[in-house]
Structure formats: C-alpha cells, structure tokens
Design a protein around this motif. Structure first.
Motif, PDB file in Angstrom:
ATOM      1  N   ASP A  33      59.013 -51.718 -13.813  1.00  0.00           N
ATOM      2  CA  ASP A  33      57.893 -50.885 -14.261  1.00  0.00           C
ATOM      3  C   ASP A  33      57.553 -49.818 -13.224  1.00  0.00           C
ATOM      4  O   ASP A  33      57.279 -48.657 -13.574  1.00  0.00           O
ATOM      5  N   LYS A  56      60.176 -47.062 -13.377  1.00  0.00           N
ATOM      6  CA  LYS A  56      59.955 -46.183 -14.525  1.00  0.00           C
ATOM      7  C   LYS A  56      58.774 -45.249 -14.288  1.00  0.00           C
ATOM      8  O   LYS A  56      58.817 -44.056 -14.627  1.00  0.00           O
ATOM      9  N   ALA A  57      57.714 -45.780 -13.700  1.00  0.00           N
ATOM     10  CA  ALA A  57      56.548 -44.956 -13.411  1.00  0.00           C
ATOM     11  C   ALA A  57      56.872 -43.863 -12.404  1.00  0.00           C
ATOM     12  O   ALA A  57      56.394 -42.716 -12.536  1.00  0.00           O
ATOM     13  N   TYR A  58      57.695 -44.193 -11.424  1.00  0.00           N
ATOM     14  CA  TYR A  58      58.081 -43.188 -10.436  1.00  0.00           C
ATOM     15  C   TYR A  58      58.905 -42.084 -11.090  1.00  0.00           C
ATOM     16  O   TYR A  58      58.662 -40.894 -10.831  1.00  0.00           O
ATOM     17  N   ILE A  59      59.852 -42.468 -11.933  1.00  0.00           N
ATOM     18  CA  ILE A  59      60.670 -41.461 -12.624  1.00  0.00           C
ATOM     19  C   ILE A  59      59.795 -40.565 -13.492  1.00  0.00           C
ATOM     20  O   ILE A  59      59.970 -39.339 -13.511  1.00  0.00           O
ATOM     21  N   ALA A  60      58.852 -41.179 -14.203  1.00  0.00           N
ATOM     22  CA  ALA A  60      57.959 -40.382 -15.069  1.00  0.00           C
ATOM     23  C   ALA A  60      57.112 -39.415 -14.243  1.00  0.00           C
ATOM     24  O   ALA A  60      56.923 -38.267 -14.638  1.00  0.00           O
ATOM     25  N   SER A  61      56.636 -39.870 -13.104  1.00  0.00           N
ATOM     26  CA  SER A  61      55.790 -39.012 -12.277  1.00  0.00           C
ATOM     27  C   SER A  61      56.563 -37.844 -11.683  1.00  0.00           C
ATOM     28  O   SER A  61      56.047 -36.725 -11.584  1.00  0.00           O
ATOM     29  N   THR A  62      57.810 -38.077 -11.314  1.00  0.00           N
ATOM     30  CA  THR A  62      58.596 -37.006 -10.724  1.00  0.00           C
ATOM     31  C   THR A  62      59.078 -36.013 -11.781  1.00  0.00           C
ATOM     32  O   THR A  62      59.242 -34.826 -11.494  1.00  0.00           O
ATOM     33  N   SER A  63      59.282 -36.477 -12.995  1.00  0.00           N
ATOM     34  CA  SER A  63      59.725 -35.567 -14.063  1.00  0.00           C
ATOM     35  C   SER A  63      58.611 -34.643 -14.508  1.00  0.00           C
ATOM     36  O   SER A  63      58.865 -33.562 -15.050  1.00  0.00           O
ATOM     37  N   GLN A  64      57.358 -35.043 -14.266  1.00  0.00           N
ATOM     38  CA  GLN A  64      56.207 -34.226 -14.673  1.00  0.00           C
ATOM     39  C   GLN A  64      55.784 -33.258 -13.594  1.00  0.00           C
ATOM     40  O   GLN A  64      55.048 -32.321 -13.854  1.00  0.00           O
ATOM     41  N   SER A  65      56.256 -33.478 -12.368  1.00  0.00           N
ATOM     42  CA  SER A  65      55.806 -32.622 -11.261  1.00  0.00           C
ATOM     43  C   SER A  65      56.666 -31.372 -11.123  1.00  0.00           C
ATOM     44  O   SER A  65      57.704 -31.257 -11.741  1.00  0.00           O
TER      45      SER A  65
END
Length: 215
Positions: free
Chosen positions: A203, A206-215
């Motif tokens: 989890d 996944k949260a790290y990947i989501a955060s980096t894709s939004q930045s």
C-alpha cells in the motif's frame, strides 16, 4: 529508534521495511533518494538506499541490515532458530538478491525507465538468468512459501524482488523466465500478501507511485 532511510519504490528498502514491520521493531521512515553527493555519502558510501541510522551509527546494504536486526533483536527470531533452516533461508535470499534480481537489474533502464540496453546486454542477461532461474527452482519449494508451509525471512526477499524478475523478462524478452520453469509468482505473492506487513509495504509503495505521478 531506528531510522530507515530510502523510498518506497526501492525493493531493497521494502525488504528491510517488511522485516521491521513483520517483527514489530519500532522504526521511523526518512525519505532519502539515492544520490551521488556528499550529503548521502556521509551515511551510505555508494550513495545507495536503504540505510539505517542507529544510536551506534549508520549501516547500509539490506542484507547487512537484516543480519544486524537479527543480532540486535534475538527474541524476534528474524531467521529460524534452527541453524540449518537459517542457513537455507540465507541461501534463498542470496539466490534472489544476487543471482536473480541483480542480474535482471541491468534491464530496468529499458523495461521501466524509457531507456534502451544493448543487444549484448540482453544476450548476457538472458544467458545468466536462464541458468540462475533454473537453479533457483531447484531449491525453492513454493509450498506455498519458499521453504514450504512456513513463512520465513526468505519470503520477504521473494516478495519484493521476484515480481521484478518475472515482469522484466516478460517486457524485454516477451516471456516470463520464472513462469517458464513453473514458478507461479503471482500465486506466491497472493500467499505472502495475506500478512499485514506485506499489505502495508504494498500500500505504501502504491501511495508513493501515485504521489510522484501527480507531482
């Protein structure tokens, strides 16, 4: 308290994190990216992650960190208390880290980061991985865990690295080298994923990947 330095996309960071969580060892996460600068060299001589910070000092390399944790917290039994089982766990970890993941890593540039690798590199890796995967299959039981019915520290290494080996070979060569020898690593991951520590690691990744894709 131990400070675990690195980032959640790193499989070796997650190897240490999984072990800390699995054995309920208090720690604090510190976001650090690998870098070739003095700020990171001060803690990790090659600028790599993970490393840990302790009251005794800094320590890098995931396996050295696991060995330290096992010695520092003997009551946690990170490795089996049986000498033979502990040795077999280390054998499996060596295969996964050194003979599988480290070899496949030469392909990550093309598989995941938009670059290219030479045909010579692909040929060399294919030759090595074909032999190494076959050797790994001879010692890994998958019953459902690597040592049979009992979850062990070897499964921490397997959980974070086997998907990279299977996925990378599928991308680069068009077939999964692990599946080629009958290793259903997706079913294996499912078995390991039932553990709360594994779910937390997944989890957070996944949260790290989501955060980096939004930045």
């Amino acid at each position: 308290m131990i400070k675990l330095c690195g980032f959640a996309l790193s499989n070796y960071y997650n190897k240490v994190k999984f072990a800390l969580l699995e054995h309920d060892i208090p720690f604090e996460e510190v976001l650090v990216k690998p870098a070739q600068d003095e700020a990171v060299f001060a803690h990790s001589p090659l600028g790599k992650v993970p490393y840990i910070q302790t009251e005794e000092g800094d320590l890098c390399e995931s396996q050295a960190i696991l060995e330290y944790l096992a010695a520092r917290y003997p009551d946690k039994a990170i490795f089996s208390r049986d000498p033979w089982e502990a040795a077999k766990e280390r054998e499996l970890i060596t295969f996964i880290d050194l003979h599988l993941e480290l070899v496949a890593r030469d392909l990550y540039k093309q598989a995941y980061f938009g670059g290219t690798v030479t045909d010579a590199t692909k040929g060399r890796v294919e030759k090595l991985l074909t032999r190494h995967v076959a050797g790994f299959r001879r010692i890994a039981q998958f019953g459902p865990f690597l040592r049979g019915e009992r979850f062990s520290v070897a499964d921490i290494a397997g959980y974070v690295s086997l998907p990279l080996v299977g996925g990378t070979t599928q991308i680069i060569y068009g077939h999964d080298f692990l599946a080629d020898v009958g290793i259903d690593w997706k079913a294996y991951l499912k078995a390991v994923s039932d553990r709360p520590a594994a779910r937390r690691v997944a989890d957070d990744r996944k949260a790290y990947i989501a955060s980096t894709s939004q930045s």
